[in-house]
Design an enzyme around this catalytic site. Sequence first.
Site, PDB file in Angstrom:
ATOM      1  N   HIS A  87       0.781  -1.293  -0.057  1.00  0.00           N
ATOM      2  CA  HIS A  87       0.225  -0.017   0.075  1.00  0.00           C
ATOM      3  C   HIS A  87       0.875   1.205   0.052  1.00  0.00           C
ATOM      4  CE1 HIS A  87      -3.856   2.339   0.464  1.00  0.00           C
ATOM      5  NE2 HIS A  87      -3.109   3.029   1.077  1.00  0.00           N
ATOM      6  N   ASP A 166     -14.066   3.478   7.534  1.00  0.00           N
ATOM      7  CA  ASP A 166     -13.335   4.471   6.848  1.00  0.00           C
ATOM      8  C   ASP A 166     -13.746   4.930   5.581  1.00  0.00           C
ATOM      9  OD1 ASP A 166     -10.540   5.438   6.399  1.00  0.00           O
ATOM     10  OD2 ASP A 166     -10.691   4.255   4.752  1.00  0.00           O
ATOM     11  N   ARG A 173     -13.030  13.526   6.081  1.00  0.00           N
ATOM     12  CA  ARG A 173     -11.600  14.045   6.345  1.00  0.00           C
ATOM     13  C   ARG A 173     -11.126  14.911   5.147  1.00  0.00           C
ATOM     14  NH1 ARG A 173      -8.436   9.213   6.499  1.00  0.00           N
ATOM     15  NH2 ARG A 173      -6.609  10.646   7.076  1.00  0.00           N
ATOM     16  N   SER A 188      -6.616   4.716   8.803  1.00  0.00           N
ATOM     17  CA  SER A 188      -7.362   4.410   7.499  1.00  0.00           C
ATOM     18  C   SER A 188      -6.774   3.252   6.786  1.00  0.00           C
ATOM     19  CB  SER A 188      -7.533   5.838   6.947  1.00  0.00           C
ATOM     20  OG  SER A 188      -8.030   5.494   5.550  1.00  0.00           O
ATOM     21  N   LYS A 192      -8.018  -0.961   6.404  1.00  0.00           N
ATOM     22  CA  LYS A 192      -8.648  -1.588   5.177  1.00  0.00           C
ATOM     23  C   LYS A 192      -7.635  -2.745   4.820  1.00  0.00           C
ATOM     24  CE  LYS A 192      -8.068   2.295   3.344  1.00  0.00           C
ATOM     25  NZ  LYS A 192      -8.415   3.840   2.585  1.00  0.00           N
TER      26      LYS A 192
HETATM   27  N1  URA Z   1      -4.707   6.428   1.934  1.00  0.00           N
HETATM   28  C1  URA Z   1      -5.836   6.000   2.789  1.00  0.00           C
HETATM   29  O1  URA Z   1      -6.176   4.803   2.488  1.00  0.00           O
HETATM   30  N2  URA Z   1      -6.115   6.794   3.770  1.00  0.00           N
HETATM   31  C2  URA Z   1      -5.743   7.845   4.340  1.00  0.00           C
HETATM   32  O2  URA Z   1      -5.981   8.356   5.392  1.00  0.00           O
HETATM   33  C3  URA Z   1      -4.275   8.443   3.432  1.00  0.00           C
HETATM   34  C4  URA Z   1      -4.131   7.724   2.378  1.00  0.00           C
END
Ligand code: URA
Length: 428
Positions: A87, A166, A173, A188, A192
């Site tokens: 990620h 999220d 946000r 966040s 995930k």
């Molecule tokens: N990527 C995400 O999934 N969440 C964030 O808060 C920032 C970048």
Amino acid sequence: MAQQGFAAVDVIRAKRDGGALTDEQVDWVIDAYTRGEVAEEQMSALLMAIFLNGMTPPEIARWTSAMIGSGIRLDLSTVGRPTVDKHSTGGVGDKISLPLAPLVAACGAAVPQLSGRGLGHTGGTLDKMESIAGWNPLLSATSMTAQLAQVGAVICAASADLAPADRKLYALRDVTSTVESIPMIAASIMSKKIAEGTDALVLDVKVGSGAFMKDRESARRLARTMVELGAAHGVSTTALLTDMSVPLGLAVGNAVEVAESLEVLAGGGPADVVELTLALATEMVALAGLDADPAEVLASGRAMDRWRAMVSAQGGDPDAPLPAPKHTRVVTAESSGVVTGMDALAVGTAAWRLGAGRARKEDAVQYAAGLLCRAKPGDAVNAGDPLFELHTDTPERFDAAIAELAGAVTIGATAAERPGIVLETVRG
Ligand code: URA
């Protein structure tokens, strides 16, 4: 699980006054917000209080667990290979998932890349992949698991029941200017990725003007927070801090980034894209416990074979021509010398203005929109030489993009030696 009730104003006040939320308060506020019981304006106030006052490690851990618990956690145990994902915290020209997923699959792992769309100046993997004719981002959990077992790689959209808290919080946000908070970003991303069911995870934490984390110390703190959250949930996690002060590669946009990824899979491509792809693949292969050399696998063409299988499995035509822009324009150098700097944020914003990204979630992107860097830091240029080639289907967008690029490139006598793209590694 039914939660003990609280008054949202009491939770907001506790955080506003610099206190730490209790486990029960965190569980309640995430659950009640996901169900619509805590109002958007109340969660907005709480997010700003968290943004300004931060969170303790136990609060971050509980917030992450509550977000995971707001939805399902996928079970990938039937895939029959070690699962490992990557990620990125988001950058400009960051197309690495495209060559990386098939490369790591060709090394013997299964890569469940649940990806998102771009918002603001950072691009989204799904928007890029959708420039391939016929490609479908929407897979059921059963199809995703089957593809992982057969092909070893999948890039698809996360289903709505994966960390739904999220999904709501990220959108809020974004419109309340509370994205760049280490606890919030860590929770966040990790909620995930943990819910996705991967055994191991490599994080690409971007540092520099084109990243959420502008300085190395903040990026290091974000990386450590995420590595610890992964370990606490049984997901072996390593983070690389990587340079995002200049765009990655030469292509920024949708179809142009697919084209550059194909160059990498074919054994070419810009050196920084290849370097980062191999660095991330090496960490992923190690975490998966496999004995494979990603550089050798890339050179063998096996990663390209996996790419073609991955695209075809989702209805895409790997041989279809990519969308071409209706209009192009070139931005040239005003003076002669060596390119000493290129502001990633300005370049990302210019690509967005050209139509590669969206201003609101419901906007459509232009697949052919984006830009190509014709020079990068370290290259010598003469006045009048091309710096950027801009692509769009709607030429009225050129002026805004050109305005973003004014001052984005600095030209001097000599360029400083650039460090490698990987700045630091944070291991669990
Ligand atoms: N990527 C995400 O999934 N969440 C964030 O808060 C920032 C970048």
